[in-house]
Design a protein around this motif. Structure first.
Motif, PDB file in Angstrom:
ATOM      1  N   ASP A 129       0.724  -1.199   0.053  1.00 57.94           N
ATOM      2  CA  ASP A 129       0.028   0.110  -0.320  1.00 57.94           C
ATOM      3  C   ASP A 129       0.783   1.357  -0.036  1.00 57.94           C
ATOM      4  O   ASP A 129       0.400   2.264  -0.027  1.00 57.94           O
ATOM      5  N   ARG A 130       2.192   1.057  -0.091  1.00 61.41           N
ATOM      6  CA  ARG A 130       3.051   2.374   0.040  1.00 61.41           C
ATOM      7  C   ARG A 130       4.004   2.457  -1.482  1.00 61.41           C
ATOM      8  O   ARG A 130       5.221   2.979  -1.087  1.00 61.41           O
ATOM      9  N   ALA A 131       3.372   2.073  -2.324  1.00 60.21           N
ATOM     10  CA  ALA A 131       4.148   2.026  -3.686  1.00 60.21           C
ATOM     11  C   ALA A 131       3.987   3.513  -4.222  1.00 60.21           C
ATOM     12  O   ALA A 131       2.988   4.177  -3.732  1.00 60.21           O
ATOM     13  N   PRO A 132       4.663   4.121  -4.865  1.00 63.60           N
ATOM     14  CA  PRO A 132       5.899   3.353  -5.520  1.00 63.60           C
ATOM     15  C   PRO A 132       7.091   3.050  -4.357  1.00 63.60           C
ATOM     16  O   PRO A 132       7.282   4.006  -3.605  1.00 63.60           O
ATOM     17  N   MET A 133       7.433   1.862  -4.287  1.00 62.44           N
ATOM     18  CA  MET A 133       8.341   1.516  -3.139  1.00 62.44           C
ATOM     19  C   MET A 133       9.712   0.570  -3.678  1.00 62.44           C
ATOM     20  O   MET A 133       9.302  -0.133  -4.700  1.00 62.44           O
ATOM     21  N   PHE A 134      10.675   0.797  -3.324  1.00 65.33           N
ATOM     22  CA  PHE A 134      11.957  -0.250  -3.506  1.00 65.33           C
ATOM     23  C   PHE A 134      12.660  -0.514  -2.220  1.00 65.33           C
ATOM     24  O   PHE A 134      12.744   0.236  -1.254  1.00 65.33           O
ATOM     25  N   GLN A 135      13.483  -1.326  -2.401  1.00 65.41           N
ATOM     26  CA  GLN A 135      14.597  -1.651  -1.315  1.00 65.41           C
ATOM     27  C   GLN A 135      15.843  -1.655  -1.913  1.00 65.41           C
ATOM     28  O   GLN A 135      16.073  -1.902  -3.156  1.00 65.41           O
ATOM     29  N   THR A 136      16.549  -0.761  -1.379  1.00 65.41           N
ATOM     30  CA  THR A 136      18.262  -0.826  -1.679  1.00 65.41           C
ATOM     31  C   THR A 136      18.865  -2.072  -0.868  1.00 65.41           C
ATOM     32  O   THR A 136      18.778  -2.001   0.174  1.00 65.41           O
ATOM     33  N   GLN A 137      19.916  -2.493  -1.501  1.00 61.80           N
ATOM     34  CA  GLN A 137      20.751  -3.340  -0.904  1.00 61.80           C
ATOM     35  C   GLN A 137      22.189  -2.816  -1.259  1.00 61.80           C
ATOM     36  O   GLN A 137      22.602  -2.812  -2.382  1.00 61.80           O
ATOM     37  N   GLY A 138      23.022  -2.643  -0.188  1.00 59.91           N
ATOM     38  CA  GLY A 138      24.254  -2.150  -0.497  1.00 59.91           C
ATOM     39  C   GLY A 138      25.161  -2.257   0.806  1.00 59.91           C
ATOM     40  O   GLY A 138      24.820  -3.107   1.691  1.00 59.91           O
ATOM     41  N   PRO A 139      26.410  -1.829   0.816  1.00 63.75           N
ATOM     42  CA  PRO A 139      27.332  -1.948   2.032  1.00 63.75           C
ATOM     43  C   PRO A 139      26.820  -1.620   3.345  1.00 63.75           C
ATOM     44  O   PRO A 139      27.330  -2.057   4.121  1.00 63.75           O
ATOM     45  N   ASP A 140      25.732  -0.569   3.321  1.00 62.55           N
ATOM     46  CA  ASP A 140      25.225  -0.090   4.485  1.00 62.55           C
ATOM     47  C   ASP A 140      23.875  -0.970   4.796  1.00 62.55           C
ATOM     48  O   ASP A 140      23.187  -0.489   5.726  1.00 62.55           O
ATOM     49  N   GLY A 141      23.512  -1.966   4.130  1.00 62.02           N
ATOM     50  CA  GLY A 141      22.661  -3.099   4.696  1.00 62.02           C
ATOM     51  C   GLY A 141      21.420  -2.933   3.689  1.00 62.02           C
ATOM     52  O   GLY A 141      21.597  -2.376   2.425  1.00 62.02           O
ATOM     53  N   ILE A 142      20.007  -3.255   3.959  1.00 67.29           N
ATOM     54  CA  ILE A 142      19.052  -3.357   3.203  1.00 67.29           C
ATOM     55  C   ILE A 142      18.196  -2.052   3.831  1.00 67.29           C
ATOM     56  O   ILE A 142      17.763  -1.943   4.992  1.00 67.29           O
ATOM     57  N   LYS A 143      17.613  -1.325   2.928  1.00 69.19           N
ATOM     58  CA  LYS A 143      16.860  -0.183   3.286  1.00 69.19           C
ATOM     59  C   LYS A 143      15.548  -0.116   2.393  1.00 69.19           C
ATOM     60  O   LYS A 143      15.410  -0.436   1.187  1.00 69.19           O
ATOM     61  N   TYR A 144      14.236   0.297   2.961  1.00 69.80           N
ATOM     62  CA  TYR A 144      13.032   0.275   2.314  1.00 69.80           C
ATOM     63  C   TYR A 144      12.661   1.622   1.975  1.00 69.80           C
ATOM     64  O   TYR A 144      13.014   2.585   2.769  1.00 69.80           O
ATOM     65  N   HIS A 145      12.263   2.113   1.079  1.00 65.05           N
ATOM     66  CA  HIS A 145      11.923   3.415   0.529  1.00 65.05           C
ATOM     67  C   HIS A 145      10.434   3.232  -0.151  1.00 65.05           C
ATOM     68  O   HIS A 145      10.266   2.560  -1.102  1.00 65.05           O
ATOM     69  N   GLU A 146       9.683   3.931   0.869  1.00 66.74           N
ATOM     70  CA  GLU A 146       8.412   4.121   0.430  1.00 66.74           C
ATOM     71  C   GLU A 146       7.665   5.234  -0.039  1.00 66.74           C
ATOM     72  O   GLU A 146       8.250   6.303   0.233  1.00 66.74           O
ATOM     73  N   TYR A 147       6.533   5.249  -0.841  1.00 65.99           N
ATOM     74  CA  TYR A 147       5.752   6.278  -1.381  1.00 65.99           C
ATOM     75  C   TYR A 147       6.927   7.302  -1.808  1.00 65.99           C
ATOM     76  O   TYR A 147       6.912   8.350  -2.020  1.00 65.99           O
ATOM     77  N   MET A 148       7.752   6.563  -2.922  1.00 64.66           N
ATOM     78  CA  MET A 148       8.728   7.451  -3.526  1.00 64.66           C
ATOM     79  C   MET A 148       8.224   8.274  -5.075  1.00 64.66           C
ATOM     80  O   MET A 148       7.283   7.729  -5.623  1.00 64.66           O
ATOM     81  N   THR A 149       8.880   9.089  -5.123  1.00 64.74           N
ATOM     82  CA  THR A 149       8.962   9.802  -6.540  1.00 64.74           C
ATOM     83  C   THR A 149      10.294   9.747  -7.245  1.00 64.74           C
ATOM     84  O   THR A 149      11.508   9.341  -6.638  1.00 64.74           O
ATOM     85  N   VAL A 150      10.313   9.824  -8.522  1.00 66.55           N
ATOM     86  CA  VAL A 150      11.540  10.030  -9.129  1.00 66.55           C
ATOM     87  C   VAL A 150      12.362  10.894  -8.810  1.00 66.55           C
ATOM     88  O   VAL A 150      13.385  10.768  -8.555  1.00 66.55           O
ATOM     89  N   ASP A 151      11.922  12.005  -8.419  1.00 67.39           N
ATOM     90  CA  ASP A 151      12.749  13.098  -8.234  1.00 67.39           C
ATOM     91  C   ASP A 151      13.384  12.831  -6.715  1.00 67.39           C
ATOM     92  O   ASP A 151      14.603  13.035  -6.510  1.00 67.39           O
ATOM     93  N   ARG A 152      12.777  12.197  -5.704  1.00 70.11           N
ATOM     94  CA  ARG A 152      13.301  12.020  -4.439  1.00 70.11           C
ATOM     95  C   ARG A 152      14.145  10.832  -4.768  1.00 70.11           C
ATOM     96  O   ARG A 152      15.213  10.666  -3.805  1.00 70.11           O
ATOM     97  N   THR A 153      13.803   9.924  -5.618  1.00 67.64           N
ATOM     98  CA  THR A 153      14.940   8.777  -5.912  1.00 67.64           C
ATOM     99  C   THR A 153      16.272   9.189  -6.575  1.00 67.64           C
ATOM    100  O   THR A 153      17.246   8.728  -6.026  1.00 67.64           O
TER     101      THR A 153
END
Ligand code: FES
Length: 165
Positions: A129-153
């Protein structure tokens, strides 16, 4: 070098946790072990794991393909995994993904020229219910990003450039 040669002790310890008749259950920790160094599991490692556990290479590959935390190919420093499953698609995930890739000059599954970000499309990440959403996986771990816009991304990606390991 083969997994069995390089990690003989760790593999023995992992297998010892399971009764021989259920050794296929060791597939997850073995995949984790295989992925530890390069950040992905190559075909050779999948073959070895299948052999160790008396299962088919297809069984191993299907587990790698199912879980978003296992990877069968090399990627950039950060994997940006956008959920495009149905509930997210209804909230504009496909359009978000298209625009994002367009801004970055890559296609889904590709990595930016500077090696910073690989954008992937994945199935449900449990934030429907919080799309557009994605998770990032990187050296600092896994993070969720919810209610995203292209500009914020794009801002987030700029900020990732400054992250030190
Ligand atoms: S469908 Fe996208 S998080 Fe569930």
């Amino acid at each position: 070098m083969s997994l069995e040669k390089k990690y003989a002790k760790e593999i023995k310890q992992i297998l010892a946790k399971y009764p021989p008749e259920h050794k296929r259950s060791a597939v997850m920790p073995l995949l984790y072990l295989a992925q530890r160094e390069a950040g992905y599991i190559n075909k050779e490692a999948m073959k070895e794991i299948a052999h160790l556990l008396d299962i088919t290479e297809t069984d191993v590959a299907s587990i790698v393909g199912f879980y978003t935390l296992y990877h069968d190919r090399k990627a950039g420093k950060y994997r940006m995994q956008v959920c495009t499953d149905l509930p997210c698609a209804l909230r504009g995930a496909d359009e978000f993904l298209d625009k994002l890739c367009g801004n970055l000059g890559i296609k889904v599954g590709e990595t930016t020229e500077d090696g910073l970000v690989t954008v992937e499309s994945v199935m449900c990440l449990a934030a429907c219910d919080r799309a557009p959403m994605f998770q990032t996986q990187g050296p600092d771990g896994i993070k969720y990003h919810e209610y995203m816009t292209v500009d914020r991304t794009m801002e987030l990606i700029e900020a990732l450039k400054g992250v030190k390991e």
